[in-house]
Design an enzyme around this catalytic site. Structure first.
Site, PDB file in Angstrom:
ATOM      1  N   ARG A  81       0.844  -1.195   0.000  1.00 22.36           N
ATOM      2  CA  ARG A  81       0.000   0.000   0.000  1.00 22.36           C
ATOM      3  C   ARG A  81       0.877   1.241   0.000  1.00 22.36           C
ATOM      4  NH1 ARG A  81      -4.360   0.416   4.679  1.00 22.36           N
ATOM      5  NH2 ARG A  81      -2.502   0.845   5.924  1.00 22.36           N
ATOM      6  N   ASP A 136       3.815  -7.265  10.294  1.00 27.12           N
ATOM      7  CA  ASP A 136       4.862  -6.993  11.275  1.00 27.12           C
ATOM      8  C   ASP A 136       4.779  -7.946  12.442  1.00 27.12           C
ATOM      9  OD1 ASP A 136       5.974  -4.964   9.816  1.00 27.12           O
ATOM     10  OD2 ASP A 136       4.970  -3.358  10.897  1.00 27.12           O
ATOM     11  N   THR A 147      -0.833   7.571  -1.179  1.00 27.97           N
ATOM     12  CA  THR A 147      -2.135   7.450  -1.837  1.00 27.97           C
ATOM     13  C   THR A 147      -3.017   6.384  -1.215  1.00 27.97           C
ATOM     14  OG1 THR A 147      -1.375   5.789  -3.435  1.00 27.97           O
ATOM     15  CG2 THR A 147      -1.029   8.113  -3.997  1.00 27.97           C
ATOM     16  N   ASP A 159      -0.472  -4.165  12.763  1.00 29.49           N
ATOM     17  CA  ASP A 159      -0.027  -4.595  11.451  1.00 29.49           C
ATOM     18  C   ASP A 159       0.228  -6.098  11.470  1.00 29.49           C
ATOM     19  OD1 ASP A 159       2.020  -5.268   9.327  1.00 29.49           O
ATOM     20  OD2 ASP A 159       1.669  -3.176   8.818  1.00 29.49           O
TER      21      ASP A 159
END
Length: 209
Positions: free
Chosen positions: A104, A203, A108, A200
């Site tokens: 990602r 992670d 944006t 996340d």
């Protein structure tokens, strides 16, 4: 329209609580993702077609059931989707595994493809796209689009946690794709993370930041 199936089995909900816990380290997190994925796969594959097969038991012949129809394929979205693969392969070891690499863009928030390797016969397979988190829906939307561009016609999306916003994106852009989740959480925050979520997933799976 696509179905949204919340798999609320007590074992899955129990493991989800520990998955969310900030004190669960990478090993525990990986184990929980694998276990939840295996349990959720029972529901995701509930509508597989069966056919009769004659077998001989020690007591005589009988007619049993075996899986028929389309073959299965699983397609994790890299990198977090990798944590869901082994649990499903424990149940369906003959499934082919494709990979779609997306990230990602931090500015944006749109998905960018960097890798795509799929079985050559995706058009003949029932495909399960894997991604632990359905946040904005951008990555899953793009991955499903890549599969359709290559001829796939039977696709399901399997996530551990989803946001309402992400679900709406998939329902709008891929109304033929059913969504299977263990939880639909409250919302996305200003950084497009699911709240309360679990942070996340990539992670936490791999011990990175």
């Amino acid at each position: 329209m696509s179905r949204v199936v919340i798999i609320d089995h007590p074992l899955i909900q129990h493991k989800l609580t520990y998955l969310r816990d900030i004190n669960s380290g990478p090993k525990d997190f990986r184990d929980l993702v694998r276990e939840m994925s295996m349990l959720m796969a029972y529901e995701v594959t509930r509508d597989l077609q069966l056919e009769d097969m004659e077998v001989e038991t020690p007591m005589g012949k009988t007619i049993g059931k075996t899986i028929a129809g389309r073959k299965l394929g699983i397609v994790p979205i890299l990198r977090a989707g990798l944590g869901m693969v082994d649990g499903i392969l424990q149940l369906i070891p003959a499934a082919k595994v494709g990979h779609i690499g997306l990230y990602r863009d931090p500015e944006t928030l749109q998905p960018v493809e960097y890798y795509c390797k799929l079985p050559t016969d995706v058009e003949d397979r029932e495909l399960i796209v894997l991604d632990p988190m359905l946040a904005t829906g951008g990555s899953a939307k793009a991955a499903i689009g890549f599969l359709k561009d290559r001829g796939a016609v039977n696709i399901k999306l399997m996530c551990l946690i989803a946001s309402p916003e992400g679900i709406e994106v998939i329902k709008r852009d891929h109304p033929d794709v059913d969504i299977f989740v263990a939880s639909v959480d409250e919302k996305l925050d200003e950084k497009a993370y699911i709240v309360p979520g679990l942070g996340d997933a990539g992670d936490r799976l791999f011990g990175t930041k």
